[in-house]
Scaffold this active site. Structure first.
Site, PDB file in Angstrom:
ATOM      1  N   PRO A  59      -6.254 -15.532 -29.187  1.00  0.00           N
ATOM      2  CA  PRO A  59      -4.869 -15.057 -29.302  1.00  0.00           C
ATOM      3  C   PRO A  59      -4.836 -13.634 -29.866  1.00  0.00           C
ATOM      4  O   PRO A  59      -5.476 -13.352 -30.867  1.00  0.00           O
ATOM      5  CB  PRO A  59      -4.236 -16.041 -30.298  1.00  0.00           C
ATOM      6  CG  PRO A  59      -5.110 -17.247 -30.274  1.00  0.00           C
ATOM      7  CD  PRO A  59      -6.494 -16.739 -29.974  1.00  0.00           C
ATOM      8  N   GLU A  60      -4.149 -12.769 -29.178  1.00  0.00           N
ATOM      9  CA  GLU A  60      -4.002 -11.395 -29.653  1.00  0.00           C
ATOM     10  C   GLU A  60      -2.554 -11.168 -30.082  1.00  0.00           C
ATOM     11  O   GLU A  60      -1.757 -12.101 -30.097  1.00  0.00           O
ATOM     12  CB  GLU A  60      -4.419 -10.423 -28.545  1.00  0.00           C
ATOM     13  CG  GLU A  60      -5.904 -10.597 -28.195  1.00  0.00           C
ATOM     14  CD  GLU A  60      -6.449  -9.429 -27.387  1.00  0.00           C
ATOM     15  OE1 GLU A  60      -5.791  -8.374 -27.345  1.00  0.00           O
ATOM     16  OE2 GLU A  60      -7.523  -9.578 -26.806  1.00  0.00           O
ATOM     17  N   LYS A 102      -2.505 -10.013 -36.407  1.00  0.00           N
ATOM     18  CA  LYS A 102      -2.578 -11.335 -35.770  1.00  0.00           C
ATOM     19  C   LYS A 102      -2.361 -12.463 -36.777  1.00  0.00           C
ATOM     20  O   LYS A 102      -2.634 -13.621 -36.485  1.00  0.00           O
ATOM     21  CB  LYS A 102      -3.940 -11.495 -35.094  1.00  0.00           C
ATOM     22  CG  LYS A 102      -4.202 -10.441 -34.029  1.00  0.00           C
ATOM     23  CD  LYS A 102      -5.564 -10.663 -33.394  1.00  0.00           C
ATOM     24  CE  LYS A 102      -6.187  -9.351 -32.981  1.00  0.00           C
ATOM     25  NZ  LYS A 102      -7.560  -9.521 -32.516  1.00  0.00           N
ATOM     26  N   ARG A 123     -18.297  -5.009 -26.518  1.00  0.00           N
ATOM     27  CA  ARG A 123     -17.473  -6.008 -25.827  1.00  0.00           C
ATOM     28  C   ARG A 123     -17.520  -5.794 -24.318  1.00  0.00           C
ATOM     29  O   ARG A 123     -17.659  -4.667 -23.841  1.00  0.00           O
ATOM     30  CB  ARG A 123     -15.999  -5.884 -26.280  1.00  0.00           C
ATOM     31  CG  ARG A 123     -15.779  -5.945 -27.772  1.00  0.00           C
ATOM     32  CD  ARG A 123     -16.032  -7.319 -28.345  1.00  0.00           C
ATOM     33  NE  ARG A 123     -15.144  -8.341 -27.801  1.00  0.00           N
ATOM     34  CZ  ARG A 123     -13.920  -8.600 -28.262  1.00  0.00           C
ATOM     35  NH1 ARG A 123     -13.429  -7.910 -29.266  1.00  0.00           N
ATOM     36  NH2 ARG A 123     -13.179  -9.562 -27.729  1.00  0.00           N
TER      37      ARG A 123
END
Ligand code: ZN
Length: 289
Positions: free
Chosen positions: A2-3, A58, A278
């Site tokens: 979840p961002e 977040k 990433r």
């Protein structure tokens, strides 16, 4: 993971549902998911009313009527699901627990509210947790006091963005975007999407990016985040899409996880590289090094 848009979707959804309700009980069968003593649960949480629901980066912040807040860290696979007789809402990590029977094997914490509803904190991978803090101490939490500005707040002007970029002139832009100390809440998906929109190669150093492109990037970040929130993040409403495909929370993506497919802008093939450690998606034609 979840961002910011998913967490904001959780926040907006829950705001309508739980503010004004009292917490009757909170329980967990996994101590690390709720590292709060029984004493504190009895004294500071049970029978207290929820007065606000906020977000910083977040982190979800559920304010109680005793100047304390529950801090919800969704981390890798956290999700919040609200269930009552007449209403269902769920957002966060997209998986079957958003829509299935609860509790299930991913349920870590259950909160019972005074209208008979229940709030489930589900977290498959167990990296997330819910703890409690006095409101006056929240900003002293180490990762919060160093956190950069909220990209969707009024205070996040182009001037501020530019100044923060300038401080990191020698760093690669993707790494800068992912650094929560520079801007709060931008994760891998939204970094790739913003860079594609602004036509900037993720490995470019900040000092190599023109003023016009920096301006475009600033606007892209805000646009990408807002678009995603408008689409509802990963709520259970759109979790299963019209074609029955699951996990639609990246369905709006123009470049993220589209390697091998055609760029929507120029038709060249999207590629995947490593940047800032990433997996990073880009169009080699639109985003030149
Ligand atoms: Zn392209």
């Amino acid at each position: 993971m979840p961002e910011l848009p998913e967490v904001e979707t959780v926040r907006r959804g829950l705001e309508k549902l739980i503010v004004g309700k009292k917490i009757i009980n909170i329980s967990s069968d996994w101590q690390k998911s709720l590292p709060i003593t029984d004493n504190e649960i009895n004294n500071s949480i049970k029978n207290h009313e929820i007065v606000s629901i906020g977000r910083r980066g977040k982190l979800l912040i559920i304010g109680l009527d005793n100047s304390r807040s529950l801090l919800i860290h969704l981390r890798m696979t956290g999700q919040m699901v609200y269930r009552s007789e007449s209403y269902r809402f769920g957002a966060g990590h997209p998986n079957d627990s958003l829509i299935g029977k609860l509790p299930d094997k991913s349920t870590r914490v259950i909160m019972e509210l005074d209208n008979g509803s229940r709030l489930f904190f589900n977290d498959q991978r167990k990296f997330g947790f819910i703890n409690i803090s006095e409101n006056s101490k929240i900003n002293q939490i180490p990762f919060l006091n160093k956190m950069g500005p909220e990209p969707l707040s009024q205070d996040f002007t182009y001037k501020i963005f530019k100044a923060r970029m300038k401080n990191r002139a020698n760093s690669q832009i993707k790494a800068v975007l992912l650094d929560q100390k520079v801007i709060a809440g931008i994760g891998n998906i939204y970094a790739d999407e913003s860079l594609w929109m602004a036509k900037i190669h993720p490995l470019k150093k900040v000092l190599e990016i023109s003023e016009a492109k920096q301006r475009a990037l600033y606007e892209s970040i805000i646009e990408v985040l807002n678009t995603s929130i408008e689409k509802g993040g990963s709520t259970d409403r759109n979790y299963v899409d019209a074609e029955g495909k699951k996990g639609s929370y990246i369905s709006f993506a123009k470049v993220f996880r589209r390697e091998g497919k055609k760029c929507y802008r120029c038709g060249k093939t999207i590629i995947k590289i490593r940047a800032a450690g990433r997996g990073t998606h880009l169009c080699p034609n639109c985003q030149r090094i």
